[in-house]
Design an enzyme around this catalytic site. Structure first.
Site, mmCIF file in Angstrom:
data_model
loop_
_atom_site.group_PDB
_atom_site.id
_atom_site.type_symbol
_atom_site.label_atom_id
_atom_site.label_comp_id
_atom_site.label_asym_id
_atom_site.label_seq_id
_atom_site.Cartn_x
_atom_site.Cartn_y
_atom_site.Cartn_z
ATOM 1 N N HIS A 1 -10.955 8.591 16.457
ATOM 2 C CA HIS A 1 -10.470 9.427 15.992
ATOM 3 C C HIS A 1 -10.986 9.085 14.083
ATOM 4 O O HIS A 1 -11.588 7.793 13.608
ATOM 5 C CB HIS A 1 -9.035 8.735 15.637
ATOM 6 C CG HIS A 1 -8.125 8.910 16.659
ATOM 7 N ND1 HIS A 1 -7.396 8.831 17.302
ATOM 8 C CD2 HIS A 1 -8.723 10.620 17.181
ATOM 9 C CE1 HIS A 1 -7.184 8.844 19.089
ATOM 10 N NE2 HIS A 1 -6.946 10.013 18.629
ATOM 11 N N ALA A 2 -11.769 10.635 14.066
ATOM 12 C CA ALA A 2 -12.113 10.414 12.508
ATOM 13 C C ALA A 2 -12.446 9.371 11.421
ATOM 14 O O ALA A 2 -13.032 8.846 11.060
ATOM 15 C CB ALA A 2 -13.169 11.984 12.162
ATOM 16 N N ARG A 3 -10.700 10.011 10.842
ATOM 17 C CA ARG A 3 -10.194 9.454 9.924
ATOM 18 C C ARG A 3 -10.355 7.743 9.471
ATOM 19 O O ARG A 3 -9.514 7.655 8.957
ATOM 20 C CB ARG A 3 -9.295 10.618 10.012
ATOM 21 C CG ARG A 3 -8.059 10.220 10.306
ATOM 22 C CD ARG A 3 -7.085 11.369 10.392
ATOM 23 N NE ARG A 3 -6.127 10.773 11.129
ATOM 24 C CZ ARG A 3 -4.993 12.347 11.240
ATOM 25 N NH1 ARG A 3 -5.057 13.384 10.423
ATOM 26 N NH2 ARG A 3 -4.454 11.887 12.356
ATOM 27 N N GLU A 4 -9.868 7.344 10.999
ATOM 28 C CA GLU A 4 -9.633 6.167 10.969
ATOM 29 C C GLU A 4 -10.769 5.251 10.399
ATOM 30 O O GLU A 4 -11.140 4.703 10.893
ATOM 31 C CB GLU A 4 -8.758 5.982 12.108
ATOM 32 C CG GLU A 4 -7.422 6.246 12.655
ATOM 33 C CD GLU A 4 -7.032 6.493 14.034
ATOM 34 O OE1 GLU A 4 -7.570 5.790 15.093
ATOM 35 O OE2 GLU A 4 -6.666 7.218 13.982
ATOM 36 N N ARG B 1 -9.287 14.225 12.383
ATOM 37 C CA ARG B 1 -9.226 13.392 13.589
ATOM 38 C C ARG B 1 -10.392 13.880 15.085
ATOM 39 O O ARG B 1 -10.819 12.556 15.442
ATOM 40 C CB ARG B 1 -7.697 13.560 13.492
ATOM 41 C CG ARG B 1 -7.129 12.839 15.223
ATOM 42 C CD ARG B 1 -5.768 13.416 15.611
ATOM 43 N NE ARG B 1 -5.501 12.692 16.759
ATOM 44 C CZ ARG B 1 -4.814 11.404 16.931
ATOM 45 N NH1 ARG B 1 -4.677 10.583 16.013
ATOM 46 N NH2 ARG B 1 -4.730 11.535 18.478
ATOM 47 N N GLU C 1 -3.470 -1.183 16.322
ATOM 48 C CA GLU C 1 -4.168 -0.818 14.913
ATOM 49 C C GLU C 1 -3.637 -1.236 13.928
ATOM 50 O O GLU C 1 -2.551 -2.090 13.642
ATOM 51 C CB GLU C 1 -1.761 0.650 15.535
ATOM 52 C CG GLU C 1 -1.758 1.685 16.955
ATOM 53 C CD GLU C 1 -2.554 2.202 16.261
ATOM 54 O OE1 GLU C 1 -3.345 3.133 15.487
ATOM 55 O OE2 GLU C 1 -2.553 3.778 17.339
ATOM 56 N N ASN D 1 -9.125 10.961 22.500
ATOM 57 C CA ASN D 1 -7.795 10.011 22.942
ATOM 58 C C ASN D 1 -6.753 10.455 23.537
ATOM 59 O O ASN D 1 -5.808 10.271 24.097
ATOM 60 C CB ASN D 1 -7.729 8.694 22.052
ATOM 61 C CG ASN D 1 -6.682 7.454 22.387
ATOM 62 O OD1 ASN D 1 -7.230 7.446 23.334
ATOM 63 N ND2 ASN D 1 -5.776 7.178 21.667
ATOM 64 N N ARG D 2 -7.411 12.039 24.472
ATOM 65 C CA ARG D 2 -6.637 12.444 25.335
ATOM 66 C C ARG D 2 -7.495 13.310 26.133
ATOM 67 O O ARG D 2 -6.943 14.359 26.867
ATOM 68 C CB ARG D 2 -5.283 13.441 24.539
ATOM 69 C CG ARG D 2 -4.306 13.389 23.225
ATOM 70 C CD ARG D 2 -3.652 12.846 24.140
ATOM 71 N NE ARG D 2 -2.766 12.473 21.913
ATOM 72 C CZ ARG D 2 -2.591 11.308 21.650
ATOM 73 N NH1 ARG D 2 -3.903 10.375 22.021
ATOM 74 N NH2 ARG D 2 -1.984 11.063 20.884
ATOM 75 N N HIS E 1 -7.945 1.449 15.947
ATOM 76 C CA HIS E 1 -7.653 2.907 15.983
ATOM 77 C C HIS E 1 -7.261 2.193 14.386
ATOM 78 O O HIS E 1 -6.228 0.881 14.046
ATOM 79 C CB HIS E 1 -6.287 3.614 16.467
ATOM 80 C CG HIS E 1 -6.741 3.835 17.706
ATOM 81 N ND1 HIS E 1 -7.632 5.491 17.927
ATOM 82 C CD2 HIS E 1 -7.620 3.575 18.553
ATOM 83 C CE1 HIS E 1 -7.402 6.319 18.797
ATOM 84 N NE2 HIS E 1 -8.022 4.851 19.597
ATOM 85 N N SER E 2 -6.399 3.596 13.503
ATOM 86 C CA SER E 2 -5.483 2.890 12.888
ATOM 87 C C SER E 2 -4.307 3.879 12.273
ATOM 88 O O SER E 2 -4.707 4.655 13.004
ATOM 89 C CB SER E 2 -5.972 2.998 10.906
ATOM 90 O OG SER E 2 -6.384 3.833 10.698
HETATM 91 N N1 ING Z 1 -2.631 6.477 17.603
HETATM 92 C C1 ING Z 1 -2.863 6.868 18.673
HETATM 93 C C2 ING Z 1 -3.081 7.948 19.441
HETATM 94 O O1 ING Z 1 -4.744 8.375 19.822
HETATM 95 C C3 ING Z 1 -1.913 5.634 20.937
HETATM 96 C C4 ING Z 1 -1.426 6.370 19.703
HETATM 97 C C5 ING Z 1 -1.798 4.659 21.318
HETATM 98 C C6 ING Z 1 -1.937 7.226 21.897
HETATM 99 C C7 ING Z 1 -2.039 4.239 22.781
HETATM 100 C C8 ING Z 1 -2.165 6.288 22.960
HETATM 101 C C9 ING Z 1 -2.183 5.240 23.780
HETATM 102 O O2 ING Z 1 -2.309 8.683 19.279
HETATM 103 C C10 ING Z 1 -3.287 6.429 16.099
HETATM 104 N N2 ING Z 1 -3.593 6.372 15.256
HETATM 105 O O3 ING Z 1 -4.830 7.266 17.181
HETATM 106 ZN ZN ZN Z 2 -6.881 6.724 16.735
#
Ligand code: ING
Ligand code: ZN
Length: 309
Positions: free
Chosen positions: A73-76, A128, A272, A145-146, A197-198
């Site tokens: 994620h970009a902003r983290e 993000r 996180e 992350n999806r 991540h954060s």
């Molecule tokens: N949090 C995660 C995100 O992708 C997460 C939360 C953790 C999702 C583990 C899925 C699995 O939304 C951040 N900060 O990106």
């Molecule tokens: Zn993240």
């Protein structure tokens, strides 16, 4: 080796500085490191990985491995900073922790989403996603992350390109997610996967797709608590340990679920890191060193656990 004037952990590094540091590492420490490009982002930036691989030690391709990525994620911004700190400690300060550098192999991808990161530095601090074109000309970017394919499109995801959690059209539509998938698949004997991540101060383990736990969740919980305690010992920072669904709510298609469910990596965590600043993602640069140091204590301890297991 000449002193490193490229990163100092008092400011967040640009993409160019991160690249320059990886070039420096690869030039100065050829006997300890392999720096490789594992793929290219949508805008053509290299996605780079550092393997810590001392030539002085008997080489055994099947050493237990630890795979770490940051900057999905970009902003983290704190996440790539911590990954660079890990690289620095493993490469430039390795007397302090010889066993985990020599008997384990660390594979660290400090910036998985360079396009988004660059955009968050130049244009939109709160960006993000990556920067790919979507079916909507007004909205760009996929949430990497999806974009993984365990329960793709399930809970906590969006099929709308204008949303922060847009999945992309199909699993692994994005070159950054494919690079991570293909690199993980190319390795054998990966025991631990960490994705930085954060924010929120959590050690999260699968599953993120829903309200069930892996069969061996007690083992993941145990190593999470080992890390939590090691981290707290440094300066009292408190983390929580649990499944991502239980602590944050379901979010399907994440990299941690894929690493456990599909790549077969037993210990898989989303870390996180702490937040700060106004929005949480904009932790002041003055905090980089302290956060890096405490996190590194936790991750080293995870390394020793993996070694002894
Ligand atoms: N949090 C995660 C995100 O992708 C997460 C939360 C953790 C999702 C583990 C899925 C699995 O939304 C951040 N900060 O990106
Ligand atoms: Zn993240």
């Amino acid at each position: 080796p000449s002193p490193n004037n490229i990163i100092n952990f008092r400011a967040y590094s640009t993409v160019e500085q991160i690249d320059a540091y990886l070039d420096y590492i690869s030039d100065q420490y050829p006997d300890i490191t392999d720096v490789k490009t594992i793929g290219y982002s949508g805008e053509g930036r290299p996605i780079r990985m550092v393997r810590i691989h001392p030539r002085t030690v008997r080489r055994n391709s099947n050493k237990p491995k630890i795979l770490v990525d940051a900057g999905i994620h970009a902003r983290e911004w704190i996440a790539p900073a911590v990954a660079l700190y890990m690289i620095q400690q493993l490469v430039e300060n390795n007397d302090d922790h010889r066993n985990i550098t020599e008997q384990l192999e660390w594979h660290i991808i400090p910036l998985l989403n360079p396009d988004g990161y660059a955009y968050s530095m130049t244009t939109d601090r709160m960006w993000r996603k990556n920067r790919s074109n979507t079916t909507n000309p007004y909205c760009s970017g996929v949430d990497l992350n999806r974009n993984f394919d365990l329960f793709f499109g399930g809970l906590g995801t969006s099929s709308d390109p204008c949303d922060e959690t847009y999945t992309g059209k199909v699993p692994f539509s994005e070159p950054e997610a494919r690079a991570l998938r293909d690199y993980a698949t190319s390795l054998s004997n990966v025991r631990l996967y960490l994705t930085l991540h954060s924010f929120g101060q959590f050690f999260l383990y699968p599953w993120g797709f829903g309200d069930v736990l892996p069969r061996d969740w007690r083992d993941l919980d145990k190593l999470g608590r080992v890390a939590q305690k090691a981290l707290e010992r440094v300066r009292g920072t408190k983390y929580r340990v649990g499944s991502s669904t239980n602590l944050l709510g379901a979010a399907a298609g994440g990299s941690d679920d894929w690493m456990k469910g599909r790549a077969g990596i037993k210990y898989s965590y989303t870390v996180e890191l702490p937040g700060g600043g106004e929005k949480g993602f904009d932790l002041p640069a003055s905090q980089i060193l302290a956060v890096s140091q405490e996190t590194w204590e936790a991750l080293k301890t995870m390394g020793y656990f993996i070694l002894e297991e």
